[in-house]
Design a protein around this motif. Sequence first.
Motif: not given
Length: 379
Positions: A174, A196, A202, A229
């Motif tokens: 990530t 993304k 991620k 996110e």
Amino acid sequence: MIDLLKDIFDNDILVKLVLSAPRRKSQEVKRIVIRPVIIGTGMMYQAELHFVNKVTHINMSSFEAADFTFDSVNSDFKQVNIFTTENDIQILANKPASPRITKKKPSMTREVLTHNKEKQYLISEGKPCDFLIKLGVMDESGKVFPKHYSKFRQINRFLEIVDDSVDIFDSSKTLKIIDFGCGKSYLTFALYYYFKILKGRKVQITGLDLKKNVIDLCNNISNELNYDELKFELGDIADYKDSGCDMVVTLHACDTATDYALINAVNWNSKLILSVPCCQHELFKQVKNKTLDPMLKHGIIKDKFTELITDGLRGLKLESKGYDVSMIEFTSLEHTSKNIMIKAVKNDKKTTAKMQKAQDEYERMKKEFNLKPCIDNLK
């Protein structure tokens, strides 16, 4: 290796090819990027040669490009990263006669240059983009509003800079990014969309700003777009605490706020820093030099000189901490003259001698101009 290269160029599957890791410190060309181009009605390949202080271009046919790449590996570069529509390929050629070749799934989409060398935008006009529609840059059909076209181009310019360095990040993890002083957050949303949506990565992205109304607005838009996110927080760069970040962005953070963002980034060992400083006032009253005093007595000249020396010192400080630093021309979204971007890429192989040289140059400049900059807080 030559057969592999010929297949890639002849079958027209290349997205981008990067030659890196020079064999000799003394060689003039430090990096080469090859992309497909359209010249007239035919497909060609354009090699972008990166020197220390300039970039030049060469256009080639498919067989010329294959031979050029092969010769460059044998004579000048130890590593090749090839992105095609079918595979990502890495060639490690410390010994050109026995290179190590690895392949994995493709990570990039096709981008072709036009005959006048204008790159196809990473975010295309005519194709609806949710965050640009929400922010009022384009309409529902994907048409960019004329009054926002410069902003559209600038967003794409920023993403091109990011795209050139994306291979430094571990694609299996990530990616954590923070945008200090995010403001209206056009570029923060663009980062999320790029990583993304376009790259399928991620990510965990945070935008930080001092204006509550801006933070509330951006969080609402993020929620409406289901950008799960991406979040926005109210806070001061100088006081911000976090466990670490892979990438730090700070665009138009005023005066010493830029320094605190850089200090945080280095302390976190961030791999990539993109900073467009603004309002470099801190050193204006400090700068003194007998040789330059006749020039510096003019306020407008002194102000411009202060901007340059402030960013020069920041660059040296980053170099002394193991970063490769370049200064890039970047036109701001607010149409300001503050358009120098400091791009710093972490280089874990940078020698102690090079870092010490940068620190020595930093100290010499401070002494020469009687300066004590905020970036000194970076120990």
